[in-house]
Design a protein around this motif. Sequence first.
Motif, mmCIF file in Angstrom:
data_model
loop_
_atom_site.group_PDB
_atom_site.id
_atom_site.type_symbol
_atom_site.label_atom_id
_atom_site.label_comp_id
_atom_site.label_asym_id
_atom_site.label_seq_id
_atom_site.Cartn_x
_atom_site.Cartn_y
_atom_site.Cartn_z
ATOM 1 N N ALA A 161 65.602 47.403 60.359
ATOM 2 C CA ALA A 161 63.972 47.127 60.394
ATOM 3 C C ALA A 161 63.318 46.130 61.425
ATOM 4 O O ALA A 161 63.819 45.305 61.860
ATOM 5 C CB ALA A 161 63.893 46.489 58.963
ATOM 6 N N ASP A 162 62.347 46.858 61.865
ATOM 7 C CA ASP A 162 61.399 45.889 62.757
ATOM 8 C C ASP A 162 60.067 45.341 62.046
ATOM 9 O O ASP A 162 59.194 46.209 61.436
ATOM 10 C CB ASP A 162 60.663 46.976 63.860
ATOM 11 C CG ASP A 162 59.844 46.215 64.802
ATOM 12 O OD1 ASP A 162 59.534 44.940 64.712
ATOM 13 O OD2 ASP A 162 59.409 46.799 65.819
ATOM 14 N N THR A 163 60.181 44.173 61.726
ATOM 15 C CA THR A 163 59.107 43.375 60.716
ATOM 16 C C THR A 163 58.054 42.833 61.686
ATOM 17 O O THR A 163 57.298 42.136 61.028
ATOM 18 C CB THR A 163 59.765 42.502 59.853
ATOM 19 O OG1 THR A 163 60.469 41.749 60.608
ATOM 20 C CG2 THR A 163 60.618 43.516 59.035
ATOM 21 N N SER A 164 57.876 43.203 63.089
ATOM 22 C CA SER A 164 57.079 42.497 63.816
ATOM 23 C C SER A 164 55.479 42.778 63.908
ATOM 24 O O SER A 164 54.528 41.684 64.182
ATOM 25 C CB SER A 164 57.544 42.709 65.405
ATOM 26 O OG SER A 164 57.328 43.896 65.763
ATOM 27 N N ARG A 165 55.315 43.901 63.268
ATOM 28 C CA ARG A 165 53.975 44.346 63.100
ATOM 29 C C ARG A 165 53.555 44.788 61.712
ATOM 30 O O ARG A 165 54.382 45.612 61.075
ATOM 31 C CB ARG A 165 53.293 45.261 64.009
ATOM 32 C CG ARG A 165 53.726 44.857 65.503
ATOM 33 C CD ARG A 165 53.348 46.015 66.231
ATOM 34 N NE ARG A 165 53.897 47.435 66.045
ATOM 35 C CZ ARG A 165 54.888 48.046 66.763
ATOM 36 N NH1 ARG A 165 55.121 48.017 67.835
ATOM 37 N NH2 ARG A 165 55.394 49.259 66.188
ATOM 38 N N GLY A 166 52.617 44.135 61.088
ATOM 39 C CA GLY A 166 52.056 44.942 59.840
ATOM 40 C C GLY A 166 53.142 44.333 58.867
ATOM 41 O O GLY A 166 53.851 43.577 58.871
ATOM 42 N N ASN A 167 52.782 44.996 57.529
ATOM 43 C CA ASN A 167 53.439 44.603 56.327
ATOM 44 C C ASN A 167 54.570 45.858 56.009
ATOM 45 O O ASN A 167 55.176 45.584 54.861
ATOM 46 C CB ASN A 167 52.683 44.472 55.270
ATOM 47 C CG ASN A 167 52.060 43.399 55.403
ATOM 48 O OD1 ASN A 167 52.317 42.119 55.828
ATOM 49 N ND2 ASN A 167 50.500 43.297 55.034
ATOM 50 N N ARG A 168 54.763 46.960 56.727
ATOM 51 C CA ARG A 168 55.775 47.977 56.419
ATOM 52 C C ARG A 168 56.550 48.033 57.578
ATOM 53 O O ARG A 168 56.361 48.186 58.835
ATOM 54 C CB ARG A 168 54.805 49.223 56.420
ATOM 55 C CG ARG A 168 55.803 50.455 56.028
ATOM 56 C CD ARG A 168 54.881 51.432 55.867
ATOM 57 N NE ARG A 168 55.830 52.635 55.920
ATOM 58 C CZ ARG A 168 55.334 53.964 55.656
ATOM 59 N NH1 ARG A 168 53.958 54.147 55.676
ATOM 60 N NH2 ARG A 168 56.097 55.007 55.458
ATOM 61 N N PRO A 169 57.805 47.673 57.356
ATOM 62 C CA PRO A 169 58.894 47.680 58.507
ATOM 63 C C PRO A 169 59.134 49.144 59.121
ATOM 64 O O PRO A 169 58.851 50.243 58.376
ATOM 65 C CB PRO A 169 60.185 47.597 57.598
ATOM 66 C CG PRO A 169 59.880 46.875 56.333
ATOM 67 C CD PRO A 169 58.446 47.528 55.868
ATOM 68 N N GLY A 170 59.435 49.057 60.315
ATOM 69 C CA GLY A 170 59.648 50.481 60.989
ATOM 70 C C GLY A 170 61.074 50.425 61.275
ATOM 71 O O GLY A 170 61.803 49.404 61.471
ATOM 72 N N PHE A 171 61.639 51.765 61.432
ATOM 73 C CA PHE A 171 63.180 51.883 61.548
ATOM 74 C C PHE A 171 63.495 52.760 62.493
ATOM 75 O O PHE A 171 64.416 53.545 62.920
ATOM 76 C CB PHE A 171 63.643 52.402 60.308
ATOM 77 C CG PHE A 171 63.326 51.804 59.019
ATOM 78 C CD1 PHE A 171 64.053 50.449 58.920
ATOM 79 C CD2 PHE A 171 62.445 52.297 58.155
ATOM 80 C CE1 PHE A 171 63.682 49.754 57.561
ATOM 81 C CE2 PHE A 171 62.026 51.286 56.906
ATOM 82 C CZ PHE A 171 62.904 50.149 56.784
ATOM 83 N N SER A 172 62.455 52.985 63.811
ATOM 84 C CA SER A 172 62.584 53.693 64.829
ATOM 85 C C SER A 172 63.706 53.277 65.704
ATOM 86 O O SER A 172 64.100 54.236 66.608
ATOM 87 C CB SER A 172 61.233 53.783 65.427
ATOM 88 O OG SER A 172 61.052 52.672 66.170
#
Length: 148
Positions: free
Chosen positions: A83-94
């Motif tokens: 999880a990338d939690t650096s932007r916004g409130n929805r984690p990214g998993f790219s």
Amino acid sequence: MRALIQRVTEGRVSVGGAVIGEIGPGLLILVCAMQGDSEAQADKLAAKIAKMRIFKDDADKMNLSVRDIGGSALVVSQFTLSADTSRGNRPGFSTAAPPAEGERLYEHFAAALQAQGVPVATGRFGADMAVALVNDGPVTIWMDTDAL
């Protein structure tokens, strides 16, 4: 690769209500392959975890490995460790490895840990799993092969 290791007195994973993996004392290992990871990183992580001294000895010091206590490992795939939690409130998993590569490295890691002398039970890659555990201590350790 990333892993979250929990020292447990017991753990089990179920899919659709059926238990597919279960251990007594040992380690519950949530593991995630990241983009660019290789078998060498899976091997390195397995070797490090097999030797990690996080179980108590007779003097109540964390001085024993999972192998020393005759424990087992329950290895569960967990892509959300990327999880990338650096932007916004929805984690990214790219940054997680693509599914086929992630599954291959997950299975390689479980086999590498078994080859280190640790009995291994597993979850099912990509399945909706229910994981139950009794965390002992609690002892929970985060590992990333980029930092090993």
